[in-house]
Design an enzyme around this catalytic site. Sequence first.
Site, PDB file in Angstrom:
ATOM      1  N   GLU A 108       0.795  -1.221   0.000  1.00  0.00           N
ATOM      2  CA  GLU A 108       0.000   0.000   0.000  1.00  0.00           C
ATOM      3  C   GLU A 108       0.835   1.282   0.000  1.00  0.00           C
ATOM      4  O   GLU A 108       0.429   2.279  -0.592  1.00  0.00           O
ATOM      5  CB  GLU A 108      -0.951   0.010   1.213  1.00  0.00           C
ATOM      6  CG  GLU A 108      -2.028  -1.064   1.176  1.00  0.00           C
ATOM      7  CD  GLU A 108      -3.028  -0.842   0.050  1.00  0.00           C
ATOM      8  OE1 GLU A 108      -3.224   0.326  -0.352  1.00  0.00           O
ATOM      9  OE2 GLU A 108      -3.609  -1.839  -0.434  1.00  0.00           O
TER      10      GLU A 108
ATOM     11  N   SER B  15     -41.571 -36.503  37.533  1.00  0.00           N
ATOM     12  CA  SER B  15     -41.091 -37.031  38.815  1.00  0.00           C
ATOM     13  C   SER B  15     -39.904 -36.264  39.379  1.00  0.00           C
ATOM     14  O   SER B  15     -39.590 -36.405  40.563  1.00  0.00           O
ATOM     15  CB  SER B  15     -40.718 -38.502  38.663  1.00  0.00           C
ATOM     16  OG  SER B  15     -41.843 -39.264  38.285  1.00  0.00           O
TER      17      SER B  15
END
Length: 787
Positions: free
Chosen positions: A111, A483
């Site tokens: 860049e 239960s």
Amino acid sequence: MSETEGDSPSSRQAAESLPGWAAWPLRAIAILFGLAAAAGVAGLMMVAIALSVAYPNLPEISGLTDYRPKLPMRIFSADGVLLGEFGEERRNFTPIAEIPKVMQHAVLAIEDARFYEHSGVDYKGVLRAGLAHLSESRSQGASTITMQVARNFYLSTEKTFTRKIYEVLLALKIESMLTKEQILEVYMNQIFLGQRAYGFAAASEIYFGKPLKELTVAEAAMLAGLPKAPSAYNPIVNPKRATERQQYIIDRMLENDFITKEQHDAAKAQQLRYRAPSEVAVHAEYVAELARQLIFSQYGAEAYTRGLNVHLTLNSAEQMVAYRALRKGILDYEKRQVYRGPEAYIDLPANPKDVDARIAEALQDHPDNDELKAAVALEAGPKKVVAVLASGEAITVTGEGLRPATSGLALKGNPKTAIRRGAVIRLVRGPKNDWSITQQPEVEGAFVALDPTTGAVRALVGGFDFAKAPFNHVTQAWRQPGSSFKPFIYSAALEKGFTPATVINDAPLFFDADVTGSQPWEPKNYDGQFDGPMSMRRGLAKSKNMVSIRILQAISPAYAQQWATRFGFEAERHPAYLTMALGAGSATPLEMASAYGVFANGGYQVNPFLIAKLTDTKGRVLNEPKPAPLDESMRVIDARNAFVMTSLLQEVTRSGTAARAQATLKRPDVYGKTGTTNDSNDAWFAGWQKEVVGVVWMGYDQPRKLGDRETGGGLALPVWIDYMSYALKGVPVAEPSPPAGVVNIGGEWYYDEYAHGSGVSSLGMEEVPAVPPNEEERKSILDLFNR
């Protein structure tokens, strides 16, 4: 005409001395030079005026000097593993000092190699861009990193000469106010790199599944190629184009002396492995979503942009064990279900060369579900199936691997569910690398584990697959506990004079509608058998419904309903009818875990919590709740009640419906209760060890029977055991010490005041069973009456 109005004497004389053909061209050249000089001066004046007008009107760059990017909310496990992130932009702000040099150098190489040499503008590059504009070329380029920062923050992307002027001016302004390091830091955190990733730290995690500090030269070069065109150079979507650019960047790194020749050659040769979009390091999707909801309720939309880091209470490894355990339990159940047929059928081309492409195309609509791999059958018969995975791998399934799909492979089976060439099926690999045919489950499940002392969530799995069903069954599914609710009835009975030795008749019962709140009721035991008189301890261990109903009838449903609220249950969800003895109310798995935690911690109500710490982007702590130490203000049941219930529920895991727990884990300090609703719609197991309480639930979202032989002990308990096998590894056995107010007589625990026959000695004994109890029960009953 006077001399002042025409040529000067010297120029006129010079012209007269020249031949006629040469005098006029020289005069024209002189005029042109004069005009050019004037135009140049005018141009410079215009540029100066433009600059003097434009520069003061440049936008303030406080957004850079006080850089605060939009940062997503990130969810972490207690051991620092990223579990999820939420926000429009996936970004992990990283200071420049923490960005490895290899990543910085890769970016600079492609860049802006002269970044540290120029003052924000590479004038040669600007000149090239200007000439390109004048020649109407589309390629301008030459933007420095500083100019890119200026453009990304303040300018549009249109390619005009005016925008370029502003870009140059802004770059100069930025360089006058920020250091090179600050500019590079902003650039490397702000730039868009595809896949919703902003900044190189986020891109590293998204593309490679690793932090920046672990990147190789080759990986850094691949990421550095993204800013120019993130979609065009996406290595997952366009690997060829991306690799060409990566190779060029590696060359540029060598040219700029950022790497050695050896590093260059190694980087060029490295084969990169990318993180697939579906790859997840830790399956905690339900947990992450729950954490997101909690934070959003406090911060609103700001939660997604201010970079909040949410640190949870659970450990990533333990979470994965819970995830695997629940999925295994659900898939084991699925093996016992009728095969429902392939997910789809596709037409395969006759030309073998075209088959792979067709399979790959078809399976895009049927993505793998973790270990459940989608495949297309190439050939199928009762003794062998050959299918191809999305990866192109051909799998042959034989023997036991075909059993789950027997009906789909029968020669005279239903054609709508038949496995034939072109069928899209599911395969799963076994522990011995053997493959089996399976199917996407319809049944759902949930698992949650808490620290009973602090309430911290240790693991949470809200369902089989978050992508398919984000509904969190741990927190949102109100189901009949069956239960597994009985211990709270027994706990209430202890306060009414019942003891573990109280003899209760397991004999048939019948009730009119006004007793049940609905219709006449003739309850049954799960096995359909009635075993006559037995101790309360035995009645709970064997989960005898008649015993629980008689207890509830004796203490009154209203009393039991209010007692249950001590554990955090909502009274209105457990109507005060006798059906409450069988868990006919409703509760969530999280509520059940919290309630069982009261037994586990000795009688204290502790609220569950998931978020251990909340920090901002700089690590500053915004909130860090500290669990309150247990004290008497938190007590909801007496310590002796919790102790006796612990003893009763230890019997369940020793010799009762959950005996597999102690037998498998090979330790006595595990306690719990199975749960199966009367119509087998829900299967539960809730249990604990001193350090951790865990609850498992399984059932269909639209309630229906799981199967006549499916129980909490067969479905939910194995999931709990698998998790506890990991969670309790290395944890010493720790059984509770008896608190004040209890006494042991003949091997049984009693409240002091009920130790010598003062409590309830028997219940329902006027209904003598037609079949006498077995010898073990007979001896036990005689012993009880002789005490």
